[in-house]
Enzyme design. Structure first.
Site, PDB file in Angstrom:
ATOM      1  N   CYS A  94       0.786  -1.210   0.000  1.00 46.82           N
ATOM      2  CA  CYS A  94       0.000   0.000   0.000  1.00 46.82           C
ATOM      3  C   CYS A  94       0.838   1.289   0.000  1.00 46.82           C
ATOM      4  CB  CYS A  94      -0.985  -0.029   1.153  1.00 46.82           C
ATOM      5  SG  CYS A  94      -2.444   0.979   0.845  1.00 46.82           S
ATOM      6  N   HIS A 190      -3.521  -5.706   2.578  1.00 49.16           N
ATOM      7  CA  HIS A 190      -3.147  -5.744   4.003  1.00 49.16           C
ATOM      8  C   HIS A 190      -3.791  -6.978   4.610  1.00 49.16           C
ATOM      9  CE1 HIS A 190      -1.808  -1.520   4.300  1.00 49.16           C
ATOM     10  NE2 HIS A 190      -2.867  -1.166   3.604  1.00 49.16           N
TER      11      HIS A 190
HETATM   12  N1  GLN Z   1      -2.171   6.831   2.357  1.00 54.99           N
HETATM   13  C1  GLN Z   1      -2.314   6.012   1.219  1.00 54.99           C
HETATM   14  C2  GLN Z   1      -3.729   6.020   0.643  1.00 54.99           C
HETATM   15  O1  GLN Z   1      -4.607   6.378   1.284  1.00 54.99           O
HETATM   16  C3  GLN Z   1      -1.930   4.562   1.577  1.00 54.99           C
HETATM   17  C4  GLN Z   1      -2.868   3.974   2.588  1.00 54.99           C
HETATM   18  C5  GLN Z   1      -2.350   2.632   3.153  1.00 54.99           C
HETATM   19  O2  GLN Z   1      -1.157   2.359   3.242  1.00 54.99           O
HETATM   20  N2  GLN Z   1      -3.273   1.788   3.597  1.00 54.99           N
HETATM   21  O3  GLN Z   1      -3.933   5.639  -0.444  1.00 54.99           O
END
Ligand code: GLN
Length: 238
Positions: A94, A190
């Site tokens: 992510c 995740h």
């Molecule tokens: N901040 C980034 C987004 O919102 C990644 C989010 C995350 O790592 N879950 O896309």
């Protein structure tokens, strides 16, 4: 005794939705096979030679965490590219996946330059893409959880990790998910990803061991009934 070296990149700053579980799952699968592990925690500003690592694991983070690590990551860009060219195995989830692209434009419009390992860019959208996700990949089905505002667009020729069977993936239009360049894997999954996807964990481990110890290395199969049942349950959850 074979010792596998795992670099955990930004363990404090980039670690949400259980991403540390990816390191724990790898350690268990290595030790269950009688091998040793060494974990190098690589935080902001800490010098590190990524070619020393067999596996590099990095997790997700909110926009502000990405802003905190982005400059440090760019300073490591040369060292990371050297390791990529040397076949080091990376799993980036992510927020770190996004920064391994060319840029991430946050919801407030701030542009965060990435390191361009993936030929991709990410632009934040109006609503977040949240929920359980199921992918079809060349390495089998993967299940996980996603929560991101960023929409990632792969350039032509950039290999995705897989096709979305359920959920959003890279964005809400193309049904591809993640990216793969050499032994570098990027994904929005995740959960954490590896405990429920033991075959993929072993794929990363096998590539790492073969880079270090030769193509003849193989992995003794493990009894993964619990992992598969967990994945099955997650894949049915709305
Ligand atoms: N901040 C980034 C987004 O919102 C990644 C989010 C995350 O790592 N879950 O896309």
């Amino acid at each position: 005794m074979i010792r596998v070296r795992i670099a955990h990149l930004y363990p404090e700053e980039m670690n949400i939705y259980g991403d540390t579980g990816n390191v724990i799952a790898l350690v268990r699968r290595i030790e269950w096979r009688g091998m040793e592990t060494r974990i190098d925690r690589v935080g902001l500003g800490e010098p590190y030679d990524f070619t020393d690592a067999d596996l590099v694991i990095a997790g997700g983070g909110e926009d502000r965490s990405q802003m905190r690590v982005a400059a440090d990551l760019r300073q490591r860009s040369g060292a990371i590219r050297e390791a990529v060219a040397d076949g080091t195995v990376f799993l980036t989830v992510c927020g770190t996946y996004q920064l391994f692209g060319h840029r991430f434009v946050a919801h407030d419009g701030e542009e965060i330059p990435g390191i361009g390992v993936f030929d991709a860019e990410t632009l934040a959208g109006d609503h977040r893409m949240i929920g359980n996700i199921v992918l079809d990949t060349p390495w089998g089905r993967l299940v996980g959880f996603e929560n991101h505002g960023g929409r990632t667009h792969l350039a032509d020729g950039q290999e995705p990790l897989g096709r979305v069977e359920r959920g959003f993936g890279n964005n809400d239009t193309t049904f591809d998910e993640g990216a793969v360049t050499a032994n570098v894997f990027g994904t929005y999954l995740h959960g954490s990803l590896l405990p429920k996807n033991p075959g993929f964990a072993d794929l990363l481990l096998l590539r790492a061991l073969r880079r270090r110890h030769g193509a003849g290395v193989s992995l003794e199969p493990l009894e993964d009934d619990l992992e598969h049942r967990a994945a099955e349950a997650a894949s049915r959850r709305p």
